[in-house]
Scaffold this motif. Structure first.
Motif, short mmCIF file in Angstrom:
data_model
loop_
_atom_site.label_atom_id
_atom_site.label_comp_id
_atom_site.label_asym_id
_atom_site.label_seq_id
_atom_site.Cartn_x
_atom_site.Cartn_y
_atom_site.Cartn_z
N ASP A 179 -39.82 -4.32 -38.57
CA ASP A 179 -40.71 -4.43 -37.41
C ASP A 179 -41.52 -5.72 -37.40
N ARG A 181 -42.42 -9.45 -36.66
CA ARG A 181 -42.03 -10.30 -35.54
C ARG A 181 -42.32 -11.78 -35.83
N GLY A 182 -41.88 -12.24 -36.98
CA GLY A 182 -41.99 -13.65 -37.29
C GLY A 182 -43.26 -14.00 -38.03
N HIS A 232 -49.73 -8.34 -33.36
CA HIS A 232 -48.37 -8.58 -32.90
C HIS A 232 -47.35 -8.43 -34.03
N ASN A 233 -47.77 -7.81 -35.13
CA ASN A 233 -46.86 -7.55 -36.27
C ASN A 233 -46.23 -8.83 -36.81
N GLN A 234 -47.05 -9.88 -36.86
CA GLN A 234 -46.59 -11.15 -37.39
C GLN A 234 -47.24 -11.42 -38.75
#
Length: 265
Positions: A179, A181-182, A232-234
């Motif tokens: 999950d 995101r970069g 943002h799950n970064q």
């Protein structure tokens, strides 16, 4: 920076030498060099910030090959490693963590994890603070750190722009690896007041005592902050500097100062 094979990596943390995060970090560091040293507190020192043990002795206990448990703070650990335990050759990099919990925004002012990286920076060693964000009561996604730290570490070992007073703060989001995101290079965010609040309780004799309760309010939503990256799950990678001078305020403050100070007459 040297080739990876020439590196000597020092590992410190604030969760204690038996914490799962530093054991994972040691496994990752050994992918890059066999010359890995672990010098960590013998018990948890979360919230120790950049404190030194100057009113009590600091004890050292060797617990394995190039592994030392320190009766002291994360800052003590960095100092003992450089000045006493690794005197034949200084570390080429200091890694602090992997902390179980966030080190975002104002967390950095309390964090023993960040403090070890700060001390490494003061000692002239490229230093990185590393944390795996998690929610109290939830699972810690160590697999996320395990998946994404190696390529980041490879880049940082090769980075040639380390400057005096600079360290890097990495936070992995509270999600499983699939999950994520970069990665985002971020700035330090700031939450509203109220992240750390004394909570009053009573003991068996109804004498009050207090726990410091962690309750993170939502922070600013500026797109460049570490807090926003987590939303943002970064992965957040923040370059930090030890110089705390507010340069933009100097001129205004100078104008506000009295022209002449009173004398002792």
């Amino acid at each position: 920076m040297q080739n990876n094979a020439e590196h000597r990596i020092l590992l410190v943390n604030d969760d204690g030498i038996e914490a799962p995060g530093i054991k994972l970090l040691e496994n990752i560091a050994r992918r890059f060099t066999d010359d890995v040293w672990v010098v960590a507190p013998d018990e948890e020192k979360s919230g120790a910030s950049h404190s030194l043990s100057i009113t009590q002795p600091v004890r050292v206990r060797e617990v394995g090959d190039r592994r030392f448990a320190i009766k002291g703070t994360p800052t003590d650990c960095a100092l003992l490693a450089v000045y006493e335990l690794m005197t034949d050759r200084r570390p080429t990099m200091l890694l602090s963590g992997i902390n179980r919990g966030a080190n975002l925004a104002e967390d950095l002012t309390y964090s023993g994890t960040a403090a070890a990286a700060m001390e490494g920076t003061l000692l002239g060693i490229p230093s990185v603070a590393i944390s795996q964000v998690f929610v109290l009561g939830g699972d810690t996604h160590w697999a996320t750190s395990e998946r994404f730290l190696p390529p980041l570490l490879e880049s940082l070992l090769a980075w040639e722009e380390w400057t005096p007073g600079l360290f890097v703060n990495i936070n992995f989001p509270d999600v499983p690896p699939e999950d994520v995101r970069g990665v985002r290079v971020t700035t330090q965010g700031q939450r509203p007041p109220g992240a750390f609040i004394p909570e009053r309780r009573l003991d068996g004799r109804e004498v009050p005592y207090y726990w410091i309760r962690l309750s993170y309010p939502e922070g600013n939503a500026h797109p460049d902050t570490d807090l926003e990256a987590m939303l943002h799950n970064q992965v957040s990678v923040t370059p930090m500097h030890l110089n705390l001078t507010a340069h933009e305020a100097r001129a205004s403050l100078a104008r506000a100062m009295p022209k002449d100070l009173p004398t002792g007459d």
